[in-house]
Scaffold this motif. Structure first.
Motif, short mmCIF file in Angstrom:
data_model
loop_
_atom_site.label_atom_id
_atom_site.label_comp_id
_atom_site.label_asym_id
_atom_site.label_seq_id
_atom_site.Cartn_x
_atom_site.Cartn_y
_atom_site.Cartn_z
N TYR A 176 33.16 15.67 -6.58
CA TYR A 176 32.57 15.32 -6.00
C TYR A 176 33.29 14.54 -4.68
O TYR A 176 34.23 13.50 -4.49
CB TYR A 176 31.87 14.28 -6.66
CG TYR A 176 30.37 14.86 -7.85
CD1 TYR A 176 29.39 15.50 -7.24
CD2 TYR A 176 31.22 14.98 -9.32
CE1 TYR A 176 28.94 16.29 -8.53
CE2 TYR A 176 31.13 14.97 -10.09
CZ TYR A 176 29.85 15.81 -9.32
OH TYR A 176 28.82 16.89 -10.45
N MET A 177 32.84 14.50 -3.40
CA MET A 177 33.52 13.95 -1.81
C MET A 177 32.61 13.03 -1.66
O MET A 177 31.79 13.78 -1.37
CB MET A 177 34.36 15.23 -1.41
CG MET A 177 35.39 15.56 -1.94
SD MET A 177 35.41 17.06 -1.10
CE MET A 177 35.54 16.55 0.33
N GLN A 178 32.74 11.58 -0.81
CA GLN A 178 32.24 10.98 0.51
C GLN A 178 33.86 9.93 1.05
O GLN A 178 34.48 9.81 0.16
CB GLN A 178 31.43 10.26 -0.68
CG GLN A 178 31.59 8.99 -1.96
CD GLN A 178 30.26 8.81 -2.68
OE1 GLN A 178 30.08 8.35 -2.31
NE2 GLN A 178 30.37 9.18 -3.61
N MET A 179 32.59 9.48 1.41
CA MET A 179 34.17 8.52 2.31
C MET A 179 33.38 7.19 2.18
O MET A 179 32.65 6.71 1.81
CB MET A 179 33.59 9.26 4.07
CG MET A 179 34.56 10.34 3.86
SD MET A 179 34.28 11.03 6.07
CE MET A 179 32.03 12.10 5.69
N ASP A 180 34.63 6.46 2.45
CA ASP A 180 34.20 4.73 2.81
C ASP A 180 35.07 4.19 3.55
O ASP A 180 35.63 4.71 4.27
CB ASP A 180 33.95 3.99 1.04
CG ASP A 180 32.78 2.89 1.40
OD1 ASP A 180 32.63 2.42 2.58
OD2 ASP A 180 32.41 2.30 0.32
N LYS A 181 34.86 2.62 3.70
CA LYS A 181 35.82 2.23 4.71
C LYS A 181 37.29 1.63 2.96
O LYS A 181 36.71 0.98 1.87
CB LYS A 181 35.48 0.85 4.47
CG LYS A 181 34.94 1.51 6.14
CD LYS A 181 33.95 0.30 6.91
CE LYS A 181 32.95 0.53 8.09
NZ LYS A 181 32.39 0.22 8.80
N ASP A 196 39.78 1.06 7.44
CA ASP A 196 40.54 2.46 7.80
C ASP A 196 39.40 3.21 7.26
O ASP A 196 39.14 2.73 5.68
CB ASP A 196 41.34 2.05 7.73
CG ASP A 196 42.28 1.58 9.18
OD1 ASP A 196 41.41 1.60 10.55
OD2 ASP A 196 43.69 1.86 9.59
N PRO A 197 38.86 4.63 7.27
CA PRO A 197 38.34 4.82 6.81
C PRO A 197 39.75 5.24 5.39
O PRO A 197 40.75 5.35 5.03
CB PRO A 197 38.31 6.33 7.55
CG PRO A 197 39.01 6.44 9.06
CD PRO A 197 39.78 5.27 8.87
N LYS A 198 38.48 6.18 4.38
CA LYS A 198 39.40 6.65 3.23
C LYS A 198 38.56 8.06 3.06
O LYS A 198 36.93 7.87 3.09
CB LYS A 198 39.99 5.34 1.84
CG LYS A 198 38.06 5.51 1.46
CD LYS A 198 39.04 3.58 -0.02
CE LYS A 198 36.98 3.77 -0.63
NZ LYS A 198 38.17 2.47 -1.52
N LEU A 199 38.83 8.74 1.97
CA LEU A 199 38.06 10.20 1.46
C LEU A 199 37.98 9.13 0.31
O LEU A 199 39.07 9.19 -1.38
CB LEU A 199 39.01 11.01 1.48
CG LEU A 199 38.31 12.81 1.13
CD1 LEU A 199 36.76 12.37 2.02
CD2 LEU A 199 38.85 13.67 0.53
N GLU A 202 35.59 12.18 -6.56
CA GLU A 202 35.95 11.91 -7.91
C GLU A 202 35.67 13.59 -8.97
O GLU A 202 35.12 14.44 -8.08
CB GLU A 202 33.90 11.46 -8.37
CG GLU A 202 34.25 10.06 -8.10
CD GLU A 202 32.46 9.65 -8.15
OE1 GLU A 202 32.05 9.08 -8.97
OE2 GLU A 202 31.85 9.71 -6.93
N TYR A 220 41.64 7.86 -1.17
CA TYR A 220 43.26 9.23 0.31
C TYR A 220 43.31 8.15 1.67
O TYR A 220 41.97 7.99 1.81
CB TYR A 220 42.53 10.55 -0.11
CG TYR A 220 43.04 11.54 -1.27
CD1 TYR A 220 44.11 11.78 -1.14
CD2 TYR A 220 41.92 12.08 -1.61
CE1 TYR A 220 44.34 13.11 -2.27
CE2 TYR A 220 41.83 12.65 -2.68
CZ TYR A 220 43.35 13.14 -3.50
OH TYR A 220 43.61 14.15 -4.80
N HIS A 221 44.79 8.55 1.50
CA HIS A 221 44.94 8.25 2.71
C HIS A 221 44.67 9.09 4.16
O HIS A 221 44.60 10.11 4.26
CB HIS A 221 46.74 8.43 2.86
CG HIS A 221 47.10 7.50 3.80
ND1 HIS A 221 47.30 7.38 5.22
CD2 HIS A 221 48.28 6.02 4.08
CE1 HIS A 221 48.21 7.15 6.02
NE2 HIS A 221 47.91 5.93 5.08
N TYR A 222 43.89 8.11 4.95
CA TYR A 222 43.15 8.91 5.70
C TYR A 222 44.15 9.54 7.15
O TYR A 222 43.81 11.13 8.08
CB TYR A 222 42.07 8.15 6.74
CG TYR A 222 42.58 7.36 8.13
CD1 TYR A 222 43.24 6.37 7.72
CD2 TYR A 222 42.56 7.72 9.00
CE1 TYR A 222 43.61 5.37 8.74
CE2 TYR A 222 42.76 7.31 10.19
CZ TYR A 222 43.34 6.21 9.92
OH TYR A 222 43.76 5.53 11.89
#
Lengths: 234, 234
Positions: A176-181, A196-199, A202, A220-222
């Motif tokens: 399961y994937m989503q993004m956040d800060k 900064d962005p992150k992925l 789960e 993850y490092h963006y």
DNA sequence: CAGTGGTCTAGACCACTAT
DNA sequence: TAGTGGTCTAGACCACTGG
């Protein structure tokens, strides 16, 4: 090893060692059948397996062709853990942030399909790829199945140990994937700035018998995380 | 329609209409063989197809079980375009930002495997899901294959038109994923702030004969885009 | 229409699970 | 060790591609 897997491997090696280019034609079915001394069904099964891995594509009425259009600096989203470890080409190291046995939260219990009083191994690591901070991984293992872990094991590949050391067989997995800060804490570990962005990925891994034994949440490092996935229409 | 596909569909419908839960056991192979009046191989092929879609899992020596652990608010990364359109459950609308015929850039020519003087359709859209701005999509179609597009078509599903209207058959696709920060232009279209996170997905779609006919670059809203992928270990 | 890949069958035999 | 899924075969027949 099964016959169709052996054949698949040999064809893959052939493509690799002969440096066949994308679109090049492989021998026809009849020839492969005699070459590997086997039935049509088995060859097709081997080719289906290679097709699923994005290594060849088959065109009815025409032939079997090499498919190799990977971008070198992207890694396979699904081969990320557990399955075929293509990550060996990179130098992966881990900093352990936390490692203990604990009781699951509600969310983890639900994902691992266990009750709140069962033990789990908790491993939190910063993983580096060729020295760059690549991701922060929080991973939870059902201790009833993953009966033992220690510092040396979690320093390296936990999944290799689970399969080879414990003899567990991994069957399938959900992503399961989503993004956040990024939070401030995460930012320092990844050498980035807060917000900064992150992925967020789960992952839920199941044994072949359908029992979920591991739940992981990976941030993850963006800039360093680049993934590819191949898809086939049948 | 092929026999194994028909059977796969029927089993899928059965699971759906009977609301079978995750882990419930399906009839054994022998029973399915007599029920569908077919050979073992064909049943296995149908089940393999369902397994690949994450609908069932098979345990040797034990049985065939239902697999349905999807999270409702996540969408399939791969069924995103082209393949099975599960997106029908959502209300998808598009704002056209640009639509014309042009010559490819170097990058696009390379991806579509064409020369710099061939025509391509260029479509840039903001796509909304249930009214929320979901992504900004820049899409490039090789005009030699996608011979015609108009405003009405691109307002809706281009891929449905390509398959049903033009009769093209989609074979496979590559996905490349990475993250970055939104530009000011993108931020206004997605109702976000400059430098907010975004997921960039590059897609390359091929016909069954291996010709790439579409290249797309999609920038996703970091709060609304949530994806799942299923994986199986063989 | 020749060449090539794909589906389907019936049945033998193998490998794993659960008891 | 009974039950169940998986592999493999030989061969018939089908479906598509491309000259």
């Amino acid at each position: 090893m099964l016959k169709y897997q052996t054949i698949a491997n040999e064809i893959e090696n052939y493509i690799e060692t002969h440096q066949l280019q994308h679109g090049e034609k492989l021998p026809v079915l009849d020839q492969l059948m005699t070459q590997f001394n086997t039935s049509k069904t088995t060859i097709i099964k081997a080719l289906d397996s290679l097709e699923k891995q994005g290594i060849v594509f088959q065109v009815r009425g025409s032939g079997i062709f090499v498919r190799r259009k990977k971008r070198a600096d992207y890694i396979s989203l699904l081969s990320n853990q557990g399955f075929k470890q293509e990550l060996e080409q990179f130098n992966i190291t881990s900093d352990i942030i936390e490692f203990n046995i604990q009781k699951p939260t509600h969310k983890i219990a639900q994902n691992l399909h266990i009750s709140l009083d069962q033990d789990i191994y908790y491993v939190k690591r910063v993983r580096h790829m060729d020295g760059k901070p690549f991701c922060i991984e929080s991973s939870y293992y059902n201790k009833a199945y993953v009966t033992y872990l220690n510092n040396e094991i979690i320093q390296n590949s936990i999944f290799s140990y689970i399969q080879e050391g414990l003899g567990l067989k991994i069957g399938f997995s959900d992503f399961y994937m989503q993004m956040d800060k990024l939070t401030a804490f995460e930012a320092t570990h990844l050498h980035l700035q807060e917000n900064d962005p992150k992925l967020i990925v789960e992952q839920l891994f199941y044994l072949t018998n359908g029992v979920p034994f591991n739940y992981s949440e990976i941030h993850y490092h963006y800039q360093y995380a680049k993934f590819y996935v191949f898809s086939t229409n049948h």
